[in-house]
Scaffold this motif. Structure first.
Motif, PDB file in Angstrom:
ATOM      1  N   VAL A 216       0.750  -1.162   0.074  1.00  0.00           N
ATOM      2  CA  VAL A 216      -0.033   0.031  -0.065  1.00  0.00           C
ATOM      3  C   VAL A 216       0.835   1.186  -0.027  1.00  0.00           C
ATOM      4  O   VAL A 216       0.719   2.305  -0.934  1.00  0.00           O
ATOM      5  CB  VAL A 216      -0.969  -0.186   1.233  1.00  0.00           C
ATOM      6  CG1 VAL A 216      -1.639   1.442   1.483  1.00  0.00           C
ATOM      7  CG2 VAL A 216      -2.092  -1.240   1.233  1.00  0.00           C
ATOM      8  N   ILE A 285      -7.753  -2.410   5.555  1.00  0.00           N
ATOM      9  CA  ILE A 285      -7.627  -3.560   4.568  1.00  0.00           C
ATOM     10  C   ILE A 285      -7.560  -4.871   5.306  1.00  0.00           C
ATOM     11  O   ILE A 285      -8.056  -5.792   4.584  1.00  0.00           O
ATOM     12  CB  ILE A 285      -6.034  -3.239   4.038  1.00  0.00           C
ATOM     13  CG1 ILE A 285      -5.922  -1.673   3.478  1.00  0.00           C
ATOM     14  CG2 ILE A 285      -5.685  -4.409   3.081  1.00  0.00           C
ATOM     15  CD1 ILE A 285      -6.680  -1.480   2.229  1.00  0.00           C
ATOM     16  N   CYS A 314     -10.729  -5.195   2.747  1.00  0.00           N
ATOM     17  CA  CYS A 314     -10.922  -4.701   1.271  1.00  0.00           C
ATOM     18  C   CYS A 314      -9.547  -4.400   0.850  1.00  0.00           C
ATOM     19  O   CYS A 314      -8.419  -4.303   1.212  1.00  0.00           O
ATOM     20  CB  CYS A 314     -11.803  -3.252   1.503  1.00  0.00           C
ATOM     21  SG  CYS A 314     -10.828  -1.971   2.397  1.00  0.00           S
ATOM     22  N   VAL A 315      -9.298  -3.892  -0.666  1.00  0.00           N
ATOM     23  CA  VAL A 315      -8.499  -3.917  -1.568  1.00  0.00           C
ATOM     24  C   VAL A 315      -7.973  -2.423  -1.107  1.00  0.00           C
ATOM     25  O   VAL A 315      -6.715  -1.974  -1.106  1.00  0.00           O
ATOM     26  CB  VAL A 315      -8.438  -3.933  -2.918  1.00  0.00           C
ATOM     27  CG1 VAL A 315      -7.416  -3.462  -3.724  1.00  0.00           C
ATOM     28  CG2 VAL A 315      -8.721  -5.294  -3.067  1.00  0.00           C
ATOM     29  N   GLY A 316      -8.941  -1.547  -0.941  1.00  0.00           N
ATOM     30  CA  GLY A 316      -8.443  -0.126  -0.571  1.00  0.00           C
ATOM     31  C   GLY A 316      -9.173   0.876  -1.299  1.00  0.00           C
ATOM     32  O   GLY A 316     -10.306   0.526  -2.049  1.00  0.00           O
ATOM     33  N   ASP A 327      -3.631   6.328  -4.649  1.00  0.00           N
ATOM     34  CA  ASP A 327      -3.730   4.595  -4.764  1.00  0.00           C
ATOM     35  C   ASP A 327      -3.358   3.991  -3.349  1.00  0.00           C
ATOM     36  O   ASP A 327      -2.139   3.393  -3.401  1.00  0.00           O
ATOM     37  CB  ASP A 327      -2.712   4.034  -5.900  1.00  0.00           C
ATOM     38  CG  ASP A 327      -2.868   2.885  -6.305  1.00  0.00           C
ATOM     39  OD1 ASP A 327      -3.849   2.126  -5.586  1.00  0.00           O
ATOM     40  OD2 ASP A 327      -2.501   2.327  -7.234  1.00  0.00           O
ATOM     41  N   THR A 329      -4.140   0.976  -2.372  1.00  0.00           N
ATOM     42  CA  THR A 329      -4.555  -0.414  -2.365  1.00  0.00           C
ATOM     43  C   THR A 329      -3.160  -1.056  -2.334  1.00  0.00           C
ATOM     44  O   THR A 329      -2.137  -0.488  -2.773  1.00  0.00           O
ATOM     45  CB  THR A 329      -5.145  -0.547  -4.029  1.00  0.00           C
ATOM     46  OG1 THR A 329      -4.302  -0.464  -4.898  1.00  0.00           O
ATOM     47  CG2 THR A 329      -6.498   0.460  -3.968  1.00  0.00           C
ATOM     48  N   GLY A 347     -12.893  -7.155  -3.821  1.00  0.00           N
ATOM     49  CA  GLY A 347     -11.673  -6.873  -4.222  1.00  0.00           C
ATOM     50  C   GLY A 347     -11.076  -7.251  -5.612  1.00  0.00           C
ATOM     51  O   GLY A 347     -10.418  -6.408  -6.277  1.00  0.00           O
ATOM     52  N   SER A 369     -13.083  -0.274  -2.578  1.00  0.00           N
ATOM     53  CA  SER A 369     -13.375  -1.453  -2.381  1.00  0.00           C
ATOM     54  C   SER A 369     -14.079  -1.677  -0.890  1.00  0.00           C
ATOM     55  O   SER A 369     -13.520  -1.238   0.108  1.00  0.00           O
ATOM     56  CB  SER A 369     -12.101  -2.222  -2.323  1.00  0.00           C
ATOM     57  OG  SER A 369     -12.204  -3.678  -1.852  1.00  0.00           O
TER      58      SER A 369
END
Length: 888
Positions: A216, A285, A314-316, A327, A329, A347, A369
């Motif tokens: 991340v 996350i 979640c993915v982010g 970004d 994620t 995700g 996400s």
């Protein structure tokens, strides 16, 4: 759910801050007293119209235990009470209550008073109140503005320095629009910390390159995040070139957003630390929280500290805006920048979609996400995208609905200006609950979901592949003005397949006008086919193919073109299509059999078109966007006013039944008739007979042939059980019918309905199946013995607009034969539409109706009447799906 059903709900102020709203009781007396004591002299004067009232007695009255004549709510910001709203029922009118509101001076002008008024109105409605009354000084312009801007119907009385306002608690469309706009403003403000943060801290940024926190942090750096970036790791001074701090408390500045990547067991403490530090939002996350004590602990921290939360599991989140470049994620590779907004519970689906868009040369504007969706949901993103000029298309992958009725409103508002696409969540008849009525058996989860999407203008697909196909069609071409399509091909077989696919997807393979065919004939060899599908033959070159396309696009009878071509030694016709497409106001989709990608974007200097490997997905995508374009062209519709409603009597009937049978059940025939008549629904009133003598007396009273129907718990579906005997013309036949029913049902026969025979007509069904989450689903279709045999039905969720009803009536496969201009004896649609509207309104106003069937509803050239009906009721708590509150 109303505010009374839980100890407190979270909601947003106009500036995006989170407040808690809950009912007050004796334990809150000290806080209520302190709030009033903090008021300035000016605010105390405006509240009490003169000298300071005894604050102790005021606080005791507000915070006393709940009773039938009193209700009080408090708004809490950062743990402190900042506003109170309460009502006292007026003794002379139990439907009216006097209200008063007070807001801490430091919290005024942020929407606390308006929010409290909305929640107090919801509380009052749930307890049977119809109006609020408030006395206010003419100089108290802030309180006057609260009442005026709320959106509820109001009227002022009196003059001079004191005025009185009477506020209706009936939530009409004006009120719902006002609440929706306030929610949009507040929601967008709260999501700034999530999607446009000025600073981000990654909590749990590991040094190991294979860790999620490390990925991340690296993605944030690689994307070029424009704000301040920091990390939390007690075992490192630096990770991926970013300074680390031992804990959230040690961060030199309070970040707007925290991305939490620690092990599941450490998440509650990490979120608690973020909340204490004043961080406004967190993306969790980490997985493994739901289904354990960890999830509630995280929610508790989020509630207490007024945070927004994405995730967990979640993915982010992504925002490719050059001014943000966020970004956060752990996806591989940079998120492709584009104009597609994505919210996904999965995700993996989000990552796959980003890769597919990248391959098409498209990308995302924002991606969230939501994972286990503790707080931020698709509704939040739909509100965000309405004001986001960088988002042209909204995409949803939903595995569940939190508030589907609110989803319908916000999705519909966005879809009026931007396409909204959704992958249908998995659903099957296995999940269908047991139901006794035809309508409830029809109303599977998939039917309810599809009705929701269709009413909201959402383009629904079943797979990610179909999603990408449709995004490609929408991204580069205009919406069609209709569904008339022409297929142009240099390979006859491809053209035939394309035309067939168009028909299967609801498109009209239009007949070309003589002028169009003559223009084509002048361009093409003699062996070419100039009817639709147009086969140029493989001997034409690319310029000739383009000239044919130009002719077709200029034709008034054509709304869209599907161009299918294969390259030959004379050239590639599709390259000419791309060059021409840039100046078009009609959509063109290309099909190039044999290409490796299922769909790709073919670009020329100033234009791009979607090119598919097979005509079937191209036709499916074109069919979807044509239906969406038709939805946008069609008037939004309104919920019409209906006359002749006797709602109090209907409500009383339902309450009486539930008092006698608290668990609910099927209403008796005369109760059903009374309930339908209360809403002006035409129904054939029966006479109840207990034996042959009473049945004969009823036949004599009607003076015409009658039908006799069994009343038996074992004969809910009377015809199928042999419980309906028709056309009984004399006493002998009536007595014989009673004997027959007695033999068939024995001791289960509790009586009989005797009704006059009605003229023969078309038998239809109108029904309701109500779900506590989705609300009432109204079903319309062929009735009588055709109900289950043919299964020709349409469905919409209440409340029904005039547009919804029109689409229901004309949405059957059999509608052209029943109501169309070419029908042999077209049936009147006005009476049917009126029944649908009244049934929808009844289901909306009486949420206790769990199932309803009017089957058959007999329709003739002169009108319609329900010949048989049944209604099942069950206890339901009043719901207010449009009340402003957050998940969790």
């Amino acid at each position: 759910m109303t505010v009374t059903d839980e100890p407190g709900v979270r909601a947003l102020l106009a500036d995006g801050r989170v407040v808690a709203v809950r009912e007050l009781g004796p334990a809150d007396e000290a806080e209520v007293l302190d709030l009033h004591a903090r008021l300035s002299d000016r605010d105390q004067y405006l509240r009490f119209f003169g000298p300071l009232a005894p604050l102790g007695s005021v606080a005791r009255r507000i915070a006393r235990a709940r009773d039938d004549g009193h209700g009080a709510l408090g708004a809490y910001l950062d743990g402190g009470l900042v506003g109170v709203a309460h009502y006292e029922v007026l003794g002379a009118d139990p439907g009216s209550a006097e209200i008063a509101l007070v807001v801490d001076g430091a919290a005024q002008a942020h929407g606390v008073g308006t929010l409290l008024l909305e929640h107090l109105a919801s509380l009052g409605r749930a307890r049977g109140l119809r109006r609020f009354v408030a006395d206010v000084l003419a100089e108290n312009y802030r309180m006057i503005k609260v009442f005026v801007d709320a959106g509820l119907a109001y009227r002022w009385t009196g003059g001079g320095p004191e005025r009185q306002v009477v506020i209706s608690l009936e939530p009409d469309e004006t009120y719902l629009e006002a609440v929706g706009e306030r929610e949009r403003v507040a929601d967008v403000a709260s999501l700034v910390a999530v999607l446009r943060p000025g600073s981000v801290a990654v909590v749990g940024a590991g040094r190991r390159s294979g860790s999620v926190g490390n990925a991340v942090l690296r993605n944030l750096r690689a994307a070029g995040f424009t704000g301040t970036l920091s990390a939390v790791n007690p075992h490192a001074n630096e990770v991926a070139g970013v300074r680390c701090w031992p804990s959230v408390a040690d961060l030199p500045e309070v970040p707007d957003l925290a991305v939490v990547c620690v092990p599941a067991a450490a998440v509650p403490d990490a979120v608690e630390q973020c909340g204490r530090r004043g961080i406004r939002a967190a993306v969790v996350i980490s997985a493994g929280l739901s289904g354990s004590r960890l999830g509630p602990a995280v929610l508790d921290a989020v509630r207490r500290h007024g945070m927004r939360l994405v995730g967990p599991n979640c993915v982010g989140v992504v925002n490719t805006d050059p001014a943000v470049r966020l970004d956060a994620t752990f996806a591989r590779g940079a998120a492709p920048a584009g104009r597609v907004g994505v919210v996904t519970q999965s995700g993996g689906v989000g990552i796959a979609l980003m890769e597919s868009l990248r391959q098409l040369g498209l990308g995302v504007s924002t991606l969230v996400s939501t994972g286990d969706k503790y707080d931020v949901s698709s509704n939040d993103l739909l509100l965000w995208w309405r004001q986001d000029t960088r988002t042209d298309i909204a995409v949803l992958y939903l595995e569940s609905f939190g508030n589907p009725r609110k989803f319908s409103r916000v999705a519909r508002a966005l879809a009026r200006t931007k396409p909204v696409l959704a992958v249908r969540p998995a659903g099957s008849t296995v999940a269908q609950r047991a139901a006794a009525s035809h309508t409830a058996a029809t109303a599977t989860p998939a039917v309810t979901r599809d009705a929701l999407f269709e009413q909201a203008g959402v383009i629904a697909v079943d797979t990610v592949g179909e999603l990408v196909d449709t995004i490609a069609a929408l991204s580069w071409q205009p919406l069609p003005a209709g569904n008339r399509v022409v297929v142009l091909s240099n390979a006859g077989g491809s053209g035939v397949l394309a035309a067939d696919a168009c028909v299967h997807n609801g498109l009209i393979v239009t007949e070309l006008a003589p002028a169009t065919t003559e223009a084509l004939r002048a361009l093409l060899p003699a062996q070419a086919s100039v009817t639709n599908p147009v086969d140029t033959t493989a001997t034409v070159d690319a310029p000739t193919f383009a000239a044919c396309l130009d002719v077709l696009l200029a034709a008034d009878e054509v709304d869209a073109v599907m161009a299918a071509g294969v390259p030959t030694a004379l050239g590639d016709p599709i390259t000419a299509v791309v060059t021409l497409a840039g100046s078009l106001d009609k959509p063109v989709l290309a099909v190039r059999p044999g290409q490796l990608a299922s769909v790709t974007g073919l670009a020329a200097t100033s234009s791009t078109i979607a090119c598919y490997a097979d005509p079937a997905p191209a036709a499916a995508a074109l069919g979807r966007i044509a239906r969406y374009a038709a939805w946008r062209r069609h008037p939004a519709g309104h919920v019409p006013d209906l006359t002749g409603l006797a709602v109090p009597g209907a409500t009383g009937l339902v309450r009486t039944h539930l008092s006698a049978l608290p668990s609910g059940g099927w209403l008796e025939p005369l109760e059903v008739t009374a309930l339908l008549e209360s809403f002006g629904i035409p129904v054939l009133r029966p006479i109840i007979a207990e034996d042959a003598e009473q049945a004969v007396a009823a036949w004599r009273r009607f003076g015409a042939p009658v039908a006799i129907k069994a009343i038996a718990d074992t004969a809910l579906h009377k015809s199928a059980a042999g419980g309906v005997l028709l056309d009984l013309a004399d006493e002998t036949e009536v007595r014989a019918a009673v004997d027959t029913l007695a033999q068939r049902f024995g001791a289960a026969l509790r009586g009989m309905q005797v009704q006059p025979m009605v003229p023969a007509g078309r038998e239809l069904i109108v029904g309701v199946s109500s779900d506590e989450l989705f609300g009432p689903l109204v079903v319309f279709g062929l009735g009588g013995t055709d109900t289950d045999l043919i299964a020709d039905r349409t469905a919409r969720l209440a409340p029904l607009t005039d547009t919804d009803v029109e689409r229901m009536v004309h949405g059957l496969r059999s509608s052209p034969a029943l109501f169309g201009p070419n029908a042999k004896n077209p049936l009147p649609t006005d009476d049917i539409s009126d029944v649908l509207l009244r049934v929808g309104r009844m289901a909306e106003l009486l949420p206790e109706i769990a199932e309803l069937d009017l089957n058959p509803l007999v329709v003739t050239e002169t009108g319609c009447v329900a010949v048989d009906a049944r209604i099942r009721i069950e206890p339901r708590h009043p719901t207010d799906p449009f009340l402003r509150r957050l998940r969790g």
